[in-house]
Design an enzyme around this catalytic site. Sequence first.
Site, PDB file in Angstrom:
ATOM      1  N   TYR A 152       0.843  -1.205   0.000  1.00  0.00           N
ATOM      2  CA  TYR A 152       0.000   0.000   0.000  1.00  0.00           C
ATOM      3  C   TYR A 152       0.875   1.251   0.000  1.00  0.00           C
ATOM      4  CZ  TYR A 152      -3.753   3.163   1.567  1.00  0.00           C
ATOM      5  OH  TYR A 152      -4.672   4.179   1.677  1.00  0.00           O
ATOM      6  N   GLY A 155       3.123   1.436  -3.107  1.00  0.00           N
ATOM      7  CA  GLY A 155       2.245   1.592  -4.280  1.00  0.00           C
ATOM      8  C   GLY A 155       1.781   3.035  -4.387  1.00  0.00           C
ATOM      9  N   ASP A 280       3.222  -0.751  12.427  1.00  0.00           N
ATOM     10  CA  ASP A 280       2.096   0.140  12.744  1.00  0.00           C
ATOM     11  C   ASP A 280       2.662   1.515  13.162  1.00  0.00           C
ATOM     12  OD1 ASP A 280      -1.035  -0.541  13.609  1.00  0.00           O
ATOM     13  OD2 ASP A 280      -0.199   1.207  14.620  1.00  0.00           O
TER      14      ASP A 280
END
Length: 318
Positions: A152, A155, A280
């Site tokens: 993600y 990209g 995270d």
Amino acid sequence: MAHYGYSARKRVLITGGAGFLGSHLTEKLLDSGHEVICADSLFTGTKDNLATFRDNPNFEFIRHDVTDPLQVEVDEIYNLACPASPIHYQHNPIHTVKTSVLGAINMLLLAKHLQCKILQASTSEVYGDPTVHPQKENYWGNVNPIGPRSCYDEGKRCAETLFYDYHRQENIRIKLVRIFNTYGPRMHPGDGRVVSNFIMQALRNEPITIYGEGQQTRSFCYVENLIDGFIKFMDLDSDETGPINLGNPNEFTILQLAESVIRLTNSRSELVFKPLPTDDPQQRQPDISKARETLGWEPTIQLEEGLSRTISYFETKL
Ligand code: NAD
Ligand code: UDP
């Protein structure tokens, strides 16, 4: 609400228009009298999200995957197609990369062919786990290129590169927005994002799942405010390309979010602590000075009000 005469009416393509943000953008543009073509693979979006305007004659739905080229005649493109929740974008990471990269190329080629403006829904994830706080647009980020979130993050970073290269090389009018955590009605109740998870858990009086110790922070923007920012940027009569951060700068720990949700739902839920997912981010807060200066935009709906509206929506999903 402004209604445009025939000459000012635009035909707008929204990729990912059946998703959470895309359906709100579609609705807002239709309400303003524009025509909207929604191109969506329905990977995470649903036709239910389109229910309130499905029969509007100015609305058209095309089932389409943006990794394939698309030919339509439009005046503007909003490129939103991409799963946004970690469990969805990690489900098929190769397709997530293709969606961001091939999707960007296909939509930029269309914008080049049509000589039209194109807005890219980028993300605060381009800053990764930031070492600079709050995040300004000139920060280059701290992103792991090979972790589970990379499909993600990288990209979206590559999509930004493509947008700038098409702008510099082909003179395409680009609008790049970096969206920070946004929430509201039509989030998928099962998509695993923190606001939808906590509200569904609280409404069911089930344990609230805190990942890590809940000391990580996020800054939550209500969807209506975000969509106004998109449209202001698209309508801006200047060559401003962005990137522009859009988000609510009020920062909360995940524990504070859980406490607010429990209070607003009068829930009997208890907190349970689960492992923190890999990579995270520990903190996230947008610096929105650029949005304030260039768009005259800032969020007006604060967390308690936005959560109350979102809770009312999720009550209908039980
Ligand atoms: P969402 O998952 O609800 O919507 C994404 C939409 O894109 C869905 O309708 C899905 O079916 C569609 N889609 C996915 N892959 C596709 C493909 N290959 N071809 C065509 N359609 C495809 O997510 P959202 O929250 O509405 O996010 C919309 C955009 O905003 C995404 O690009 C996301 O990265 C970006 N964004 C969202 C947030 C947020 O907090 N909601 C934050 C940062 C960035
Ligand atoms: N989170 C959590 N419990 C959940 C879902 C998420 O504690 O049930 C945490 C997650 O670890 C992250 C934050 O909430 O720190 C925001 O997660 P989300 O997936 O909504 O967005 P993102 O991590 O992409 O900002």
